[in-house]
Design a protein around this motif. Structure first.
Motif, PDB file in Angstrom:
ATOM      1  N   GLY A  55       0.800  -1.219   0.000  1.00 38.81           N
ATOM      2  CA  GLY A  55       0.000   0.000   0.000  1.00 38.81           C
ATOM      3  C   GLY A  55       0.835   1.272   0.000  1.00 38.81           C
ATOM      4  N   ILE A  56       0.211   2.343   0.416  1.00 37.33           N
ATOM      5  CA  ILE A  56       0.850   3.659   0.486  1.00 37.33           C
ATOM      6  C   ILE A  56       2.034   3.582   1.450  1.00 37.33           C
ATOM      7  CG2 ILE A  56       0.500   6.060   1.208  1.00 37.33           C
ATOM      8  CD1 ILE A  56      -2.487   5.639   0.456  1.00 37.33           C
ATOM      9  N   PRO A  57       3.201   4.113   1.068  1.00 40.95           N
ATOM     10  CA  PRO A  57       4.360   4.088   1.970  1.00 40.95           C
ATOM     11  C   PRO A  57       4.030   4.735   3.316  1.00 40.95           C
ATOM     12  CG  PRO A  57       5.023   4.796  -0.212  1.00 40.95           C
ATOM     13  CD  PRO A  57       3.510   4.730  -0.211  1.00 40.95           C
ATOM     14  N   PHE A  58       4.525   4.097   4.385  1.00 33.87           N
ATOM     15  CA  PHE A  58       4.252   4.588   5.731  1.00 33.87           C
ATOM     16  C   PHE A  58       5.533   5.098   6.371  1.00 33.87           C
ATOM     17  CE2 PHE A  58       4.015   3.726  10.368  1.00 33.87           C
ATOM     18  CZ  PHE A  58       3.051   4.682  10.667  1.00 33.87           C
ATOM     19  N   ASP A  59       5.467   6.297   6.899  1.00 34.58           N
ATOM     20  CA  ASP A  59       6.582   6.885   7.628  1.00 34.58           C
ATOM     21  C   ASP A  59       6.112   7.162   9.055  1.00 34.58           C
ATOM     22  OD1 ASP A  59       8.671   8.315   8.708  1.00 34.58           O
ATOM     23  OD2 ASP A  59       8.602   9.939   7.242  1.00 34.58           O
ATOM     24  N   PRO A  60       6.561   6.374  10.032  1.00 29.47           N
ATOM     25  CA  PRO A  60       6.100   6.558  11.415  1.00 29.47           C
ATOM     26  C   PRO A  60       6.451   7.921  11.989  1.00 29.47           C
ATOM     27  CG  PRO A  60       7.934   5.027  11.337  1.00 29.47           C
ATOM     28  CD  PRO A  60       7.550   5.309   9.917  1.00 29.47           C
ATOM     29  N   GLU A  61       7.452   8.578  11.423  1.00 24.02           N
ATOM     30  CA  GLU A  61       7.841   9.910  11.900  1.00 24.02           C
ATOM     31  C   GLU A  61       6.765  10.955  11.610  1.00 24.02           C
ATOM     32  OE1 GLU A  61      10.559  10.233  13.807  1.00 24.02           O
ATOM     33  OE2 GLU A  61      10.780   8.077  13.496  1.00 24.02           O
ATOM     34  N   GLN A  62       5.867  10.658  10.680  1.00 20.47           N
ATOM     35  CA  GLN A  62       4.789  11.579  10.333  1.00 20.47           C
ATOM     36  C   GLN A  62       3.585  11.462  11.272  1.00 20.47           C
ATOM     37  OE1 GLN A  62       5.197  13.950   7.931  1.00 20.47           O
ATOM     38  NE2 GLN A  62       7.272  13.122   7.880  1.00 20.47           N
ATOM     39  N   VAL A  63       3.607  10.466  12.142  1.00 19.35           N
ATOM     40  CA  VAL A  63       2.505  10.249  13.086  1.00 19.35           C
ATOM     41  C   VAL A  63       2.846  10.970  14.386  1.00 19.35           C
ATOM     42  CG1 VAL A  63       1.148   8.537  14.362  1.00 19.35           C
ATOM     43  CG2 VAL A  63       1.972   8.018  12.054  1.00 19.35           C
ATOM     44  N   PRO A  64       2.014  11.932  14.787  1.00 15.72           N
ATOM     45  CA  PRO A  64       2.315  12.669  16.019  1.00 15.72           C
ATOM     46  C   PRO A  64       2.209  11.772  17.250  1.00 15.72           C
ATOM     47  CG  PRO A  64       0.140  13.265  15.186  1.00 15.72           C
ATOM     48  CD  PRO A  64       0.764  12.354  14.171  1.00 15.72           C
ATOM     49  N   THR A  65       3.009  12.079  18.255  1.00 16.07           N
ATOM     50  CA  THR A  65       2.920  11.372  19.528  1.00 16.07           C
ATOM     51  C   THR A  65       1.562  11.699  20.140  1.00 16.07           C
ATOM     52  OG1 THR A  65       5.291  11.590  19.822  1.00 16.07           O
ATOM     53  CG2 THR A  65       3.998  11.068  21.790  1.00 16.07           C
ATOM     54  N   PRO A  66       0.797  10.669  20.522  1.00 11.12           N
ATOM     55  CA  PRO A  66      -0.543  10.952  21.053  1.00 11.12           C
ATOM     56  C   PRO A  66      -0.486  11.619  22.421  1.00 11.12           C
ATOM     57  CG  PRO A  66      -0.051   8.624  21.255  1.00 11.12           C
ATOM     58  CD  PRO A  66       1.096   9.244  20.497  1.00 11.12           C
ATOM     59  N   ARG A  67      -1.445  12.506  22.651  1.00 13.93           N
ATOM     60  CA  ARG A  67      -1.606  13.112  23.982  1.00 13.93           C
ATOM     61  C   ARG A  67      -2.379  12.126  24.834  1.00 13.93           C
ATOM     62  NH1 ARG A  67      -4.768  18.239  23.943  1.00 13.93           N
ATOM     63  NH2 ARG A  67      -4.843  17.702  26.128  1.00 13.93           N
ATOM     64  N   LEU A  68      -1.800  11.746  25.944  1.00 16.94           N
ATOM     65  CA  LEU A  68      -2.441  10.774  26.816  1.00 16.94           C
ATOM     66  C   LEU A  68      -3.061  11.419  28.043  1.00 16.94           C
ATOM     67  CD1 LEU A  68       0.278   7.985  26.621  1.00 16.94           C
ATOM     68  CD2 LEU A  68      -1.815   8.199  25.270  1.00 16.94           C
ATOM     69  N   GLU A  69      -2.828  12.726  28.217  1.00 13.12           N
ATOM     70  CA  GLU A  69      -3.388  13.438  29.356  1.00 13.12           C
ATOM     71  C   GLU A  69      -4.521  14.342  28.879  1.00 13.12           C
ATOM     72  OE1 GLU A  69       0.002  14.118  28.537  1.00 13.12           O
ATOM     73  OE2 GLU A  69       0.599  12.283  29.561  1.00 13.12           O
ATOM     74  N   GLY A  70      -5.314  14.772  29.835  1.00  7.46           N
ATOM     75  CA  GLY A  70      -6.402  15.702  29.533  1.00  7.46           C
ATOM     76  C   GLY A  70      -7.692  14.982  29.199  1.00  7.46           C
ATOM     77  N   PRO A  71      -8.768  15.747  29.043  1.00 10.56           N
ATOM     78  CA  PRO A  71     -10.077  15.160  28.726  1.00 10.56           C
ATOM     79  C   PRO A  71     -10.047  14.436  27.375  1.00 10.56           C
ATOM     80  CG  PRO A  71     -10.283  17.469  29.381  1.00 10.56           C
ATOM     81  CD  PRO A  71      -8.823  17.188  29.220  1.00 10.56           C
ATOM     82  N   LEU A  72     -10.748  13.322  27.302  1.00  7.53           N
ATOM     83  CA  LEU A  72     -10.783  12.525  26.073  1.00  7.53           C
ATOM     84  C   LEU A  72     -11.185  13.338  24.849  1.00  7.53           C
ATOM     85  CD1 LEU A  72     -12.333   9.093  27.097  1.00  7.53           C
ATOM     86  CD2 LEU A  72     -10.037   9.535  26.233  1.00  7.53           C
ATOM     87  N   GLU A  73     -12.171  14.204  25.000  1.00  9.21           N
ATOM     88  CA  GLU A  73     -12.675  14.965  23.849  1.00  9.21           C
ATOM     89  C   GLU A  73     -11.647  15.957  23.297  1.00  9.21           C
ATOM     90  OE1 GLU A  73     -14.112  16.748  27.692  1.00  9.21           O
ATOM     91  OE2 GLU A  73     -14.316  14.776  26.788  1.00  9.21           O
ATOM     92  N   GLU A  74     -10.609  16.238  24.079  1.00  5.02           N
ATOM     93  CA  GLU A  74      -9.578  17.173  23.622  1.00  5.02           C
ATOM     94  C   GLU A  74      -8.346  16.472  23.055  1.00  5.02           C
ATOM     95  OE1 GLU A  74      -8.585  19.902  26.722  1.00  5.02           O
ATOM     96  OE2 GLU A  74     -10.680  20.494  27.031  1.00  5.02           O
ATOM     97  N   ARG A  75      -8.329  15.155  23.154  1.00  7.71           N
ATOM     98  CA  ARG A  75      -7.166  14.412  22.671  1.00  7.71           C
ATOM     99  C   ARG A  75      -7.293  14.115  21.187  1.00  7.71           C
ATOM    100  NH1 ARG A  75      -6.467   9.754  27.184  1.00  7.71           N
ATOM    101  NH2 ARG A  75      -7.087  11.036  28.940  1.00  7.71           N
ATOM    102  N   GLN A  76      -6.148  14.017  20.559  1.00  6.29           N
ATOM    103  CA  GLN A  76      -6.104  13.671  19.144  1.00  6.29           C
ATOM    104  C   GLN A  76      -6.297  12.164  19.018  1.00  6.29           C
ATOM    105  OE1 GLN A  76      -2.449  14.953  17.495  1.00  6.29           O
ATOM    106  NE2 GLN A  76      -3.294  15.296  15.479  1.00  6.29           N
TER     107      GLN A  76
END
Length: 140
Positions: A80-101
């Motif tokens: 499939g489409i080439p994948f570059d893990p560096e393009q995936v932002p580090t997820p925010r694990l803190e804060g309200p769920l509705e504000e997380r990416q």
């Protein structure tokens, strides 16, 4: 090395899980490690279908398991489409769920569940994801 090719469809996930469970047992992993490997592979295959192929029935997933004394090495390959893990932002694990990416959690979980995770891309062979789970934990 045990290898199998699966259609890039969600219904393949059950057969992939069974294939992985059997290889993990043969590698001598404990039941919790088997569960974590199965979870990481399920997430990886779901990402292949959703992101690499952008939908079902658009490609295949080649799966190989190398059983070693130290543990289990899993290699997933797709065209499939080439994948570059560096393009995936580090997820925010803190804060309200509705504000997380919502993006990046799958990659985060794969890295947390497995001892090694490596992404490669080659024009001829496509996307290659290598994940390792050791019998004895020695991450890093």
């Amino acid at each position: 090395m045990r290898s199998c090719t699966f259609p890039g469809r969600y219904e393949s996930l059950t057969k992939i899980a069974s294939f992985i469970r059997e290889a993990a047992r043969e590698a001598g992993l404990d039941s919790f490690s088997i569960y974590t490997v199965e979870t990481a592979v399920d997430e990886a295959c779901t990402n292949i279908i959703e992101h690499s192929y952008q939908g079902e029935n658009k490609g295949k997933i080649d799966l190989s398991c190398k059983i070693e004394r130290s543990g289990l090495t899993i290699i997933l390959r797709d065209d499939g489409i080439p994948f570059d893990p560096e393009q995936v932002p580090t997820p925010r694990l803190e804060g309200p769920l509705e504000e997380r990416q919502g993006r990046g959690l799958g990659l985060y979980f794969m890295r947390e569940l497995m001892d090694e995770v490596r992404f490669d891309f080659d024009e001829k062979t496509g996307n290659i994801l290598t994940m390792v789970k050791y019998k004895e934990k020695h991450k890093g």
